[in-house]
Design a protein around this motif. Structure first.
Motif, mmCIF file in Angstrom:
data_model
loop_
_atom_site.group_PDB
_atom_site.id
_atom_site.type_symbol
_atom_site.label_atom_id
_atom_site.label_comp_id
_atom_site.label_asym_id
_atom_site.label_seq_id
_atom_site.Cartn_x
_atom_site.Cartn_y
_atom_site.Cartn_z
ATOM 1 N N ASP A 1 1.677 13.735 4.616
ATOM 2 C CA ASP A 1 2.060 14.223 3.290
ATOM 3 C C ASP A 1 3.328 13.587 2.751
ATOM 4 N N THR A 2 4.299 13.339 3.618
ATOM 5 C CA THR A 2 5.599 12.873 3.131
ATOM 6 C C THR A 2 5.781 11.368 3.202
ATOM 7 N N TRP A 3 4.962 10.685 3.995
ATOM 8 C CA TRP A 3 5.178 9.251 4.169
ATOM 9 C C TRP A 3 3.936 8.424 3.839
ATOM 10 N N LEU A 4 2.826 8.696 4.517
ATOM 11 C CA LEU A 4 1.661 7.814 4.390
ATOM 12 C C LEU A 4 0.990 7.922 3.025
ATOM 13 N N TRP A 5 0.660 9.146 2.563
ATOM 14 C CA TRP A 5 -0.022 9.281 1.268
ATOM 15 C C TRP A 5 0.823 8.739 0.124
ATOM 16 N N PRO A 6 2.119 9.042 0.066
ATOM 17 C CA PRO A 6 2.918 8.448 -1.014
ATOM 18 C C PRO A 6 2.929 6.914 -0.973
ATOM 19 N N MET A 7 2.936 6.344 0.236
ATOM 20 C CA MET A 7 2.916 4.887 0.341
ATOM 21 C C MET A 7 1.577 4.328 -0.156
ATOM 22 N N ILE A 8 0.483 4.959 0.228
ATOM 23 C CA ILE A 8 -0.837 4.509 -0.232
ATOM 24 C C ILE A 8 -0.930 4.619 -1.749
ATOM 25 N N LYS A 9 -0.473 5.736 -2.301
ATOM 26 C CA LYS A 9 -0.503 5.915 -3.756
ATOM 27 C C LYS A 9 0.333 4.848 -4.467
ATOM 28 N N ALA A 10 1.498 4.522 -3.913
ATOM 29 C CA ALA A 10 2.348 3.499 -4.518
ATOM 30 C C ALA A 10 1.661 2.136 -4.483
ATOM 31 N N GLU A 11 1.003 1.832 -3.379
ATOM 32 C CA GLU A 11 0.286 0.554 -3.267
ATOM 33 C C GLU A 11 -0.860 0.501 -4.271
ATOM 34 N N MET A 12 -1.599 1.595 -4.415
ATOM 35 C CA MET A 12 -2.718 1.616 -5.355
ATOM 36 C C MET A 12 -2.224 1.581 -6.805
ATOM 37 N N LYS A 13 -1.039 2.113 -7.034
ATOM 38 C CA LYS A 13 -0.462 2.043 -8.382
ATOM 39 C C LYS A 13 -0.189 0.591 -8.760
ATOM 40 N N ARG A 14 0.223 -0.201 -7.776
ATOM 41 C CA ARG A 14 0.438 -1.627 -8.049
ATOM 42 C C ARG A 14 -0.873 -2.305 -8.435
#
Length: 105
Positions: free
Chosen positions: A47-60
């Protein structure tokens, strides 16, 4: 087909960055925790590390897609299939507006 090409081109890069981050964080080792706490720790890290990182990558990737779809293309897609695409995308908003209009009359 441009969208498919875009995702085929960028998703492997996203995968590489995520794998590298996972490798750096865990180094292929198990997560150690007190009895009964491992699942909570993993859920917290998701919740605090992996999902936000995946979302940030997909936002790119989404930014590249938006660059691909200029105003004309977005308009063309919004009226495709007699407006059904726009209705499906904006469906809940349009349905709520119709209900309010019907209630006013």
């Amino acid at each position: 087909m441009d969208h498919v090409r875009l995702y085929l081109e960028h998703l492997p890069k996203v995968e590489q960055r995520i794998r590298a981050a996972l490798n750096e964080r865990y180094d292929g080792k198990p997560v150690f925790a007190s009895t009964g706490q491992a699942l909570n720790i993993l859920n917290d890290q998701l919740d605090t590390w992996l999902w936000p990182m995946i979302k940030a990558e997909m936002k790119r990737v989404e930014q590249y897609r938006q660059e691909l779809d200029g105003c004309e293309e977005q308009h063309r897609l919004s009226i495709a299939c007699n407006g059904e695409v726009a209705y499906d995308v904006q469906g809940p908003m349009l349905r709520n507006r119709r209900r309010r209009n019907e209630a006013d009359h």
